[in-house]
Design a protein around this motif. Structure first.
Motif, PDB file in Angstrom:
ATOM      1  N   ALA A 170       0.836  -1.204   0.000  1.00 48.25           N
ATOM      2  CA  ALA A 170       0.000   0.000   0.000  1.00 48.25           C
ATOM      3  C   ALA A 170       0.870   1.253   0.000  1.00 48.25           C
ATOM      4  O   ALA A 170       0.593   2.220  -0.724  1.00 48.25           O
ATOM      5  N   ALA A 171       1.935   1.255   0.807  1.00 49.12           N
ATOM      6  CA  ALA A 171       2.826   2.414   0.851  1.00 49.12           C
ATOM      7  C   ALA A 171       3.427   2.684  -0.526  1.00 49.12           C
ATOM      8  O   ALA A 171       3.506   3.835  -0.967  1.00 49.12           O
ATOM      9  N   ALA A 172       3.849   1.616  -1.213  1.00 54.28           N
ATOM     10  CA  ALA A 172       4.429   1.781  -2.548  1.00 54.28           C
ATOM     11  C   ALA A 172       3.411   2.358  -3.519  1.00 54.28           C
ATOM     12  O   ALA A 172       3.728   3.239  -4.336  1.00 54.28           O
ATOM     13  N   GLN A 173       2.163   1.891  -3.436  1.00 52.28           N
ATOM     14  CA  GLN A 173       1.124   2.399  -4.331  1.00 52.28           C
ATOM     15  C   GLN A 173       0.775   3.849  -4.011  1.00 52.28           C
ATOM     16  O   GLN A 173       0.627   4.680  -4.916  1.00 52.28           O
ATOM     17  N   PHE A 174       0.644   4.172  -2.723  1.00 54.62           N
ATOM     18  CA  PHE A 174       0.308   5.547  -2.348  1.00 54.62           C
ATOM     19  C   PHE A 174       1.413   6.509  -2.753  1.00 54.62           C
ATOM     20  O   PHE A 174       1.149   7.628  -3.184  1.00 54.62           O
ATOM     21  N   GLU A 175       2.656   6.064  -2.626  1.00 58.89           N
ATOM     22  CA  GLU A 175       3.777   6.928  -2.985  1.00 58.89           C
ATOM     23  C   GLU A 175       3.851   7.126  -4.492  1.00 58.89           C
ATOM     24  O   GLU A 175       4.109   8.238  -4.976  1.00 58.89           O
ATOM     25  N   ALA A 176       3.624   6.068  -5.256  1.00 56.20           N
ATOM     26  CA  ALA A 176       3.774   6.143  -6.708  1.00 56.20           C
ATOM     27  C   ALA A 176       2.557   6.756  -7.405  1.00 56.20           C
ATOM     28  O   ALA A 176       2.702   7.495  -8.384  1.00 56.20           O
ATOM     29  N   ARG A 177       1.356   6.443  -6.885  1.00 56.56           N
ATOM     30  CA  ARG A 177       0.133   6.820  -7.604  1.00 56.56           C
ATOM     31  C   ARG A 177      -0.749   7.805  -6.850  1.00 56.56           C
ATOM     32  O   ARG A 177      -1.688   8.360  -7.428  1.00 56.56           O
ATOM     33  N   GLY A 203       9.900   3.147   2.574  1.00 50.16           N
ATOM     34  CA  GLY A 203       8.770   3.668   1.819  1.00 50.16           C
ATOM     35  C   GLY A 203       7.530   3.837   2.663  1.00 50.16           C
ATOM     36  O   GLY A 203       6.672   4.680   2.356  1.00 50.16           O
ATOM     37  N   VAL A 204       7.393   3.047   3.721  1.00 47.76           N
ATOM     38  CA  VAL A 204       6.230   3.191   4.602  1.00 47.76           C
ATOM     39  C   VAL A 204       6.279   4.541   5.314  1.00 47.76           C
ATOM     40  O   VAL A 204       5.267   5.237   5.432  1.00 47.76           O
ATOM     41  N   VAL A 205       7.463   4.945   5.772  1.00 48.92           N
ATOM     42  CA  VAL A 205       7.597   6.248   6.430  1.00 48.92           C
ATOM     43  C   VAL A 205       7.307   7.369   5.442  1.00 48.92           C
ATOM     44  O   VAL A 205       6.581   8.327   5.756  1.00 48.92           O
ATOM     45  N   ARG A 206       7.854   7.273   4.231  1.00 48.63           N
ATOM     46  CA  ARG A 206       7.611   8.314   3.230  1.00 48.63           C
ATOM     47  C   ARG A 206       6.123   8.436   2.913  1.00 48.63           C
ATOM     48  O   ARG A 206       5.560   9.524   2.906  1.00 48.63           O
ATOM     49  N   ALA A 207       5.483   7.299   2.645  1.00 43.53           N
ATOM     50  CA  ALA A 207       4.070   7.325   2.271  1.00 43.53           C
ATOM     51  C   ALA A 207       3.213   7.775   3.442  1.00 43.53           C
ATOM     52  O   ALA A 207       2.260   8.542   3.265  1.00 43.53           O
TER      53      ALA A 207
END
Length: 243
Positions: free
Chosen positions: A18-25, A101-105
């Protein structure tokens, strides 16, 4: 592997996906189907853990909040120079943002108010910075005429700007970037007695990242089977509590 171990692994995988998707999209464009596919599980498995996309976003934000708060708590826990601890915590948070990525997102979701914003991580960061500067003032570490309020505004503007710029170019979070910032600021902030004693590159080891923001390894709900050590360690490493 026990049923609980599998559940923990699945939850961790879903939060990372989810973090990867929220960050990318972004939150709006990210879909539950993409999140479950990225975690390698079915949509049914996702809904077993999370009722909807907002609940997934809240879990990502919670994980980021625990990690960032742990960094702030650690910065207030030492007896050494408060100004040096302020420098160190900015480097520590930058490394977390680079590596996790979880922290970033989670920070981005919190700033955008996507998950309901029951907390304000920017406000908590401000309190961390101002608290360390107030401690520096009490210890006589600040130069004459330097106040925690005015200095805190400058540090907050600089660090927040770096975090925003890093969304497009993570080079802003690199150690040399923050080192140069502190090389410029410290001579203006620090009392003369500290000249040459402060390290703008941070006094911590470059790669030293604690498993911040997590519950103790191996913690589990009362009455449940113990979580396997490798699963517990993975949960700690990613800064997620076992639920």
């Amino acid at each position: 592997m026990t049923k609980q171990d599998r559940a923990v692994r699945t939850r961790l995988a879903l939060i990372r996906s989810a973090a990867a998707q929220f960050e990318a999209r972004g939150y709006v464009r990210a879909s539950l189907a993409e999140i479950s596919a990225g975690a390698g599980v079915s949509s049914g498995a996702l809904h077993f853990h999370f009722a909807n996309k907002a609940a997934v976003a809240a879990a990502v934000e919670d994980a980021a909040a625990r990690a960032l708060r742990a960094a702030a708590v650690r910065s207030h826990g030492g007896d050494g120079c408060a100004l040096q601890r302020l420098v160190d915590v900015t480097h520590h948070v930058a490394r977390m943002l680079c590596a996790d990525g979880v922290v970033r997102a989670g920070l981005r979701l919190n700033v955008e108010g996507v998950a309901g914003r029951v907390r304000d991580l920017r406000r908590e960061w401000r309190e961390c910075v101002q608290g360390l500067l107030a401690e520096a003032e009490r210890r006589g570490e600040l130069a004459a005429g330097v106040t925690p309020q005015r200095t805190g505004a400058v540090v907050l503007a600089a660090t927040t700007g770096i975090e925003v710029l890093a969304r497009e170019d993570q080079g802003w979070l690199a150690r040399p970037s923050l080192t140069e910032l502190w090389r410029l600021l410290l001579p203006c902030l620090a009392a003369p007695c500290l000249a040459g004693a402060l390290d703008p590159a941070g006094s911590e080891a470059v790669g030293a990242l604690d498993p911040a923001g997590s519950e103790a390894a191996g913690s589990e709900p009362a009455g449940s089977e113990p979580v396997a050590p490798d699963v517990a360690a993975e949960a700690v490493r990613t800064g997620l509590a076992l639920r």
